[in-house]
Design an enzyme around this catalytic site. Structure first.
Site, short mmCIF file in Angstrom:
data_model
loop_
_atom_site.label_atom_id
_atom_site.label_comp_id
_atom_site.label_asym_id
_atom_site.label_seq_id
_atom_site.Cartn_x
_atom_site.Cartn_y
_atom_site.Cartn_z
CE LYS A 7 5.78 -1.40 -6.06
NZ LYS A 7 4.46 -1.11 -6.58
CE LYS A 30 -5.75 21.06 22.54
NZ LYS A 30 -7.08 20.67 22.15
CB CYS A 80 -3.58 21.58 17.67
SG CYS A 80 -4.33 23.16 18.03
N1 LIG Z 1 1.78 -8.33 -8.34
C1 LIG Z 1 1.72 -7.01 -8.31
O1 LIG Z 1 0.64 -6.41 -8.30
C2 LIG Z 1 2.98 -6.19 -8.34
C3 LIG Z 1 2.90 -4.82 -8.57
C4 LIG Z 1 4.08 -4.07 -8.61
C5 LIG Z 1 5.31 -4.69 -8.42
N2 LIG Z 1 5.35 -6.03 -8.18
C6 LIG Z 1 6.67 -6.64 -8.04
O2 LIG Z 1 6.99 -7.25 -9.28
C7 LIG Z 1 7.71 -8.46 -9.07
C8 LIG Z 1 6.95 -9.60 -9.70
O3 LIG Z 1 5.70 -9.71 -9.09
P1 LIG Z 1 4.60 -10.75 -9.60
O4 LIG Z 1 3.42 -10.56 -8.72
O5 LIG Z 1 4.47 -10.63 -11.07
O6 LIG Z 1 5.34 -12.13 -9.21
P2 LIG Z 1 4.87 -13.62 -9.56
O7 LIG Z 1 5.32 -14.46 -8.41
O8 LIG Z 1 3.44 -13.65 -9.96
O9 LIG Z 1 5.74 -13.97 -10.83
C9 LIG Z 1 7.12 -14.10 -10.80
C10 LIG Z 1 7.52 -15.01 -11.95
O10 LIG Z 1 8.94 -15.04 -12.03
C11 LIG Z 1 9.27 -16.35 -12.47
N3 LIG Z 1 10.71 -16.58 -12.27
C12 LIG Z 1 11.36 -16.89 -11.14
N4 LIG Z 1 12.68 -17.02 -11.40
C13 LIG Z 1 12.87 -16.79 -12.71
C14 LIG Z 1 14.00 -16.76 -13.57
N5 LIG Z 1 15.21 -17.00 -13.12
N6 LIG Z 1 13.80 -16.47 -14.88
C15 LIG Z 1 12.58 -16.21 -15.34
N7 LIG Z 1 11.46 -16.22 -14.57
C16 LIG Z 1 11.60 -16.50 -13.28
C17 LIG Z 1 8.35 -17.24 -11.66
O11 LIG Z 1 8.25 -18.55 -12.21
C18 LIG Z 1 7.04 -16.46 -11.77
O12 LIG Z 1 6.28 -16.86 -12.90
C19 LIG Z 1 7.87 -8.58 -7.56
O13 LIG Z 1 9.09 -8.03 -7.19
C20 LIG Z 1 6.74 -7.76 -7.01
O14 LIG Z 1 7.01 -7.28 -5.72
C21 LIG Z 1 4.21 -6.80 -8.16
#
Ligand SMILES: NC(=O)c1ccc[n+]([C@@H]2O[C@H](COP(=O)([O-])OP(=O)(O)OC[C@H]3O[C@@H](n4cnc5c(N)ncnc54)[C@H](O)[C@@H]3O)[C@@H](O)[C@H]2O)c1
Length: 438
Positions: A210, A271, A268
């Site tokens: 990832k 340089k 290549c």
């Molecule tokens: N946003 C993207 O496009 C994307 C794409 C791929 C991967 N990710 C990864 O996925 C994960 C989530 O990303 P996101 O953008 O959806 O995050 P986000 O911040 O939009 O949402 C996270 C949610 O988790 C909730 N949360 C926190 N603690 C919690 C708990 N103990 N129990 C239940 N819910 C809880 C928060 O209230 C929030 O609603 C991250 O690790 C991110 O890096 C995000």
């Protein structure tokens, strides 16, 4: 299937809506009451194309429920997708506090759940987190073992904000990192219908892939933008250039040059990179990424040198001297730089390269080797057998036909082999084998 989803942000909310649309019973869990209220009312907590209609539909169909109660969600489902946020801490590290709290909570519930449960971590996590951090917490709190009372696995999420429903339905691939078959089979039932390849791997590799995908995307964007800045300064249309660059599916948009191995060199790449940096500098164009490449390449050469020196061996044999297999071009060969370093350290060196015949070296090629390895004549051997016999440590820098077989036949158990080229079936070589970074 009965699925619980923890964290109803971009990833969790879209997954909840799409899984409910596909006929599953989905329980959403979040710590933010406002998000739960929105979903309960058939509204989307995130702005995403298609989510308004989809959420209204799946909630009215009765396939979606929400709660803040971890216990209720785990007991009422057979599989949990964990999508809580893992933001940056001020020092750049990953803030895993939400994940750690949740691991603790699901462990406590698993203490009381008699049937096995699959937990799929979908949040981006630093490699090693599932096995070294989360597994011990869940095992301690549940009093059960991963793989027996429950299964932990990691499935990176590849959706992009702005097109996340489309990406959910057509991901680049599905990757599952697991240490047993049960979670893989369950996830095949859940995601196996998607129009993409399904790969299983180790949990750590899935966590790492990832990061590598995101880093690669960042690198591609930066490459295109640095290219555009330098094109602009040179009066060249950057779109014409990048469009043509992308048309080459053989070397550019392809797996070429994307295999771990040794540093680049030759007549290549170094340089032309230096010239690009120079003509950009003359026009006050800053190219931090391209400027970092030669330094990074040097770090890779130093890493190989340090690996050899750390062995303590003083009789070094080098298989290969030219910058890649199948050529006698020694100019800017990283293997020549390594040889130069070993000689500087007073190590004894013998070298075999099937393409390098000193009497036939001409012009710039000859001048380069005379400048860097003036005593090369006394180090070159005419066959690989002599180099293997004379050396305590062998650096394998090229892999023409026959090299691996010779190593397999002739290397003694007391010898060290440092493989810079990732030889196939290296396990059959009798000496102490070390890859460059693996
Ligand atoms: N946003 C993207 O496009 C994307 C794409 C791929 C991967 N990710 C990864 O996925 C994960 C989530 O990303 P996101 O953008 O959806 O995050 P986000 O911040 O939009 O949402 C996270 C949610 O988790 C909730 N949360 C926190 N603690 C919690 C708990 N103990 N129990 C239940 N819910 C809880 C928060 O209230 C929030 O609603 C991250 O690790 C991110 O890096 C995000």
């Amino acid at each position: 299937m009965r699925i619980s989803i923890f964290g109803l942000g971009y990833v969790g909310a879209v997954s909840l809506a799409c899984l409910a649309r596909d006929g599953h019973k989905v329980i959403g869990v979040d710590v933010e009451p406002a998000k739960l209220a929105l979903i309960r009312g058939g509204k989307t907590p995130v702005v995403e194309e298609g989510m308004v209609d989809l959420m209204a539909k799946v909630v009215s169909n009765g396939n979606v429920s929400v709660t803040s109660d971890v216990r209720e969600a785990v007991l009422d489902s057979e599989i949990s997708l964990i999508c809580v946020g893992t933001p940056s801490a001020p020092n750049g590290s990953q803030d895993q506090s939400a994940m750690l709290r949740l691991a603790h909570d699901i462990g406590r519930v698993m203490r009381d759940k008699p049937t096995p449960h699959v937990f799929v971590f979908r949040s981006t996590l630093v490699p090693g987190t599932v096995e070294d951090v989360l597994r011990p917490i869940v095992e301690r709190e549940s009093g059960k073992k991963d793989g027996v009372g429950f299964h932990l696995c990691f499935q990176p999420e590849f959706l992009r904000e702005g097109s996340s429903i489309k990406d959910y339905d057509k991901p680049p691939f599905t990757v599952v990192g697991a240490s047993s078959d049960a979670p893989i089979e369950l996830l095949k039932r859940l995601f196996g219908h998607l129009p993409c390849e399904f790969y299983s791997t180790s949990i750590r590799a899935a966590e790492m892939v990832k990061y590598c995908c995101n880093n690669f995307h960042a690198l591609k964007i930066t490459f295109a933008n640095e290219t555009a800045r330098v094109c602009e300064a040179m009066g060249v249309d950057p779109f014409a250039v990048m469009d043509l660059l992308c048309k080459d599916r053989q070397l550019n948009i392809s797996p070429a040059y994307l295999k771990p191995g040794f540093a680049f060199g030759g007549s290549c790449l170094p340089k032309d990179l230096r010239a690009t940096l120079h003509f950009a500098k003359m026009r006050d164009v800053e190219l931090p990424m391209l400027s970092g490449i030669l330094g990074s390449n040097r770090v890779h050469i130093d890493h190989a040198i340090n690996k050899v020196l750390a062995s303590g061996e003083r009789r070094i044999g080098m298989i290969g001297l030219s910058f890649k297999t199948g050529t006698d071009d020694l100019r800017e060969s990283p293997l020549v730089l390594m040889a130069e370093h070993f000689i500087g350290k007073g190590l004894s060196l013998s070298v075999y390269d099937p393409e390098v015949h000193l009497s036939q070296l001409l012009g710039a090629n000859r001048r380069f080797i005379e400048q860097h390895l003036p005593h090369i004549g006394s180090m070159i051997r005419g066959d690989i057998e002599t180099v293997i016999a004379e050396s305590g440590l062998l650096v394998v820098g090229i892999a023409p036909l026959g090299v691996r077989d010779a190593l397999e036949r002739l290397v003694r158990p007391d010898q060290v082999v440092v493989d810079l080229v990732n030889l196939p079936n290296a396990a059959s070589i009798k000496g102490r084998y070390e890859g460059l970074c693996w």
